[in-house]
Scaffold this active site. Structure first.
Site, PDB file in Angstrom:
ATOM      1  NE  ARG A  67     -10.852  -0.950   3.018  1.00  0.00           N
ATOM      2  CZ  ARG A  67     -11.429  -1.130   4.212  1.00  0.00           C
ATOM      3  NH1 ARG A  67     -12.621  -1.715   4.292  1.00  0.00           N
ATOM      4  NH2 ARG A  67     -10.836  -0.736   5.310  1.00  0.00           N
ATOM      5  CD  GLU A  81      -6.931   5.466   2.272  1.00  0.00           C
ATOM      6  OE1 GLU A  81      -5.825   5.023   2.619  1.00  0.00           O
ATOM      7  OE2 GLU A  81      -7.864   5.666   3.068  1.00  0.00           O
ATOM      8  CG  ASP A 103      -2.133   5.120   5.180  1.00  0.00           C
ATOM      9  OD1 ASP A 103      -2.089   4.055   5.836  1.00  0.00           O
ATOM     10  OD2 ASP A 103      -3.145   5.498   4.582  1.00  0.00           O
ATOM     11  CE  LYS A 122      -6.566   8.683   7.881  1.00  0.00           C
ATOM     12  NZ  LYS A 122      -7.056   7.441   8.517  1.00  0.00           N
ATOM     13  CG  ASP A 178      -9.991   7.273   6.623  1.00  0.00           C
ATOM     14  OD1 ASP A 178      -8.925   7.399   5.989  1.00  0.00           O
ATOM     15  OD2 ASP A 178     -10.036   7.174   7.864  1.00  0.00           O
ATOM     16  CE  LYS A 187      -3.326   2.530   2.896  1.00  0.00           C
ATOM     17  NZ  LYS A 187      -4.061   2.556   4.174  1.00  0.00           N
ATOM     18  CG  ASP A 206      -5.669   8.209   4.442  1.00  0.00           C
ATOM     19  OD1 ASP A 206      -6.509   8.870   3.805  1.00  0.00           O
ATOM     20  OD2 ASP A 206      -5.972   7.230   5.161  1.00  0.00           O
TER      21      ASP A 206
END
Length: 406
Positions: free
Chosen positions: A261, A259, A198, A187, A257, A175, A180
Site C-alpha cells: 500500500r 508495504e 507479490d 514473514k 509487511d 503492485k 516480499d
C-alpha cells in the site's frame, strides 16, 4: 464451455491427437461470438505450463490443427473472435510466466526489461525511471520500502494511445513487489516461499496492456508499476518510522509487511496528479485478509465510484473472473488515522482488506477508482479447472474487457 473445452484440450494431448474437427452450433442463450471465444479460450488454456526449470517436460502439446465448422454467415465474426481470444491468451500467459519466475531472476529491472520487450513491439511507449528519478518525483513512500534491498527500484510507465482524438485515460496501477520478505515485520519461512508472486498485480497490468495493444483497442490506457523488493538490511525502513509520500501526506509505519500500500500510494498519486487519468484501477496482492474472507474464488474490491464499480463487475462477468465489492463505511477510515502522522499503514487485524483499500483511496484525489485485491485469485496452491497451480493470470481478462467495453 471454457472448462469443457479446456478438458477436451487436455484429453487430446493425453491421446497425442494431432488434429480435431469441432462443429460449433447455436446455443439458445449464448451469443455466437461468445460461444466461439469460450471454445477457443478453453482449448488454448489447455496448452499452458511453466516448465522452464524442469529437465523433463510434463506437458507436451500435440495438437497442430483445430478445424472449426461454423455457420457461413458467422464467418467474419468468428475470425474476429478467434483473433481476439488469441490476443487475450497472449496477455494471460505472459502474466503467468512473469509471476511464476523466481525472484532471483525477476528483479525490478528484469520486470522493467520484460515490459519494454513485450510492449514496445506492439506499439506501447514504455518509460522506466530509476532511484534518482523516483526521488526527484518525491515518491518517499515507494523509496522507503525499497531501501532494504540491493536491487534498484523501478517506476515503469506504459502508455498506449489507441485513440489520439480523446483526452480520456484509463490508468491501470499494479503492485510490483518482486519479492516480499515482510521486512523487519518478517514473514514465516512458509509465508515467504511464494512471495515472488507479490508482483502479480504488475504482471496483470503488463499482460492486459499487451492484449489491449495487440487487439488495437481504440482506447487510451496507461499502466503504472512501482517495482521493488521489500528486504531486511541496515538501510531498511522499520516499524515506528514516519515517512512521507508524493502526495505530501505523512504515514506512520506500524508494520513493514504492509508495504504494498506504500508503493501503491505514490503510484496512485502519480496516476491521479501527473497522468491525470479520468479512471483508475489498482490491482494488488494486498492482504492475506482477503484470502480469509473470499478464498481463491472472488477478487475483493473497494471503490469510490458506483458507476465504475458496476462496469468492473460487468467486465468481470464477461471474463468469468468474479469480483466481490466490500463495504467501505466512513467508520472504517477511523482505523487508519495516524497518531503522530496523517495516516498509519495498518488498521489492525479487523477488516484488513477494507482498511488497506481505504488507505489507497487517500491517494487518488477525487478520481473514480476501484481497488482489486487479487491475493487469493492470482496464485493458486492447486489447479482449478483451466486456472493452473501457481500464477493464474487473473484479472487480465477483466482489465481487457473493462478497457474495451466500458
Amino acid at each position: 464451455l471454457r472448462k469443457a473445452f479446456y478438458n477436451l484440450g487436455v484429453e487430446l494431448m493425453d491421446l497425442k491427437i494431432e488434429s480435431a474437427d469441432i462443429s460449433i452450433p447455436i446455443f439458445k442463450n449464448i451469443d455466437y461470438k461468445n460461444t466461439v471465444q469460450a471454445i477457443v479460450e478453453g482449448l488454448l488454456q489447455s496448452e499452458y505450463s511453466f516448465e522452464k526449470y524442469l529437465t523433463k517436460k510434463k506437458t507436451i502439446p500435440s495438437v497442430e490443427n483445430i478445424y472449426l465448422d461454423i455457420l457461413e454467415e458467422k464467418k467474419e465474426e468468428t475470425i474476429e473472435a478467434i483473433e481476439e481470444t488469441k490476443n487475450l491468451i497472449e496477455g494471460i500467459f505472459l502474466t503467468r510466466n512473469l509471476v511464476n519466475e523466481p525472484a532471483m531472476y525477476m528483479t525490478p529491472k528484469a520486470l522493467a526489461n520484460n515490459a519494454k520487450k513485450e510492449l514496445e513491439q506492439v506499439g506501447v511507449e514504455v518509460k522506466v525511471y530509476g532511484a534518482k528519478e523516483i526521488e526527484e518525483l518525491g515518491m518517499e513512500a515507494f523509496l522507503a520500502v525499497s531501501k532494504g534491498s540491493s536491487q534498484e527500484p523501478q517506476l515503469i510507465v506504459m502508455n498506449y494511445k489507441g485513440n489520439p482524438n480523446s483526452d480520456g485515460k484509463l490508468a491501470l496501477v499494479g503492485k510490483g513487489l518482486t519479492y516480499d520478505s515482510g521486512g523487519y515485520s518478517i514473514k514465516t519461512s512458509n509465508g515467504m516461499v511464494t512471495m515472488h508472486s507479490d508482483m502479480a498485480g504488475s504482471a496483470s497490468v503488463i499482460g492486459a496492456m499487451k492484449s489491449i495493444a495487440m487487439s488495437k483497442l481504440k482506447k487510451n490506457v496507461v499502466g503504472i508499476i512501482a517495482a521493488c523488493e521489500n528486504m531486511i538490511s541496515g538501510k531498511a525502513y522499520k516499524p515506528g518510522d514516519i515517512i512521507g509520500s508524493m502526495s505530501g501526506k505523512t504515514i506512520e509505519v506500524l508494520n513493514t509487511d504492509a508495504e504494498g500500500r506504500l508503493t501503491l500510494a505514490d503510484a496512485l498519486w502519480y496516476a491521479a496528479d501527473v497522468v491525470k487519468a479520468d479512471k483508475i484501477i489498482d490491482i494488488a496482492t494486498l492482504t492475506g485478509a482477503c484470502v480469509v474472507a473470499l478464498g481463491n474464488i472472488n477478487t475483493g474490491a473497494i471503490t469510490n465510484n458506483d458507476t465504475l464499480m458496476n462496469n468492473v463487475n460487468k467486465a468481470a462477468e464477461i471474463a468469468g473472473e468474479p469480483v466481490w465489492e466490500l463495504p467501505h463505511n466512513d467508520e472504517y477510515k477511523e482505523l487508519i488515522k495516524g497518531t503522530f502522522a496523517d495516516l498509519k499503514n495498518s488498521g489492525g487485524r479487523g477488516a484488513g482488506t477494507i482498511t488497506a483499500g481505504l488507505f489507497l483511496q487517500e491517494f487518488v484525489k477525487d478520481t473514480p477508482w476501484v481497488h482489486l485485491d487479487i491475493a487469493g485469485t492470482s496464485y493458486l496452491s492447486s489447479k482449478n479447472a483451466y486456472l493452473p497451480k501457481g500464477a493464474t493470470g487473473v484479472p487480465v481478462k477483466t482489465l481487457y474487457f473493462l478497457a474495451k467495453e466500458y
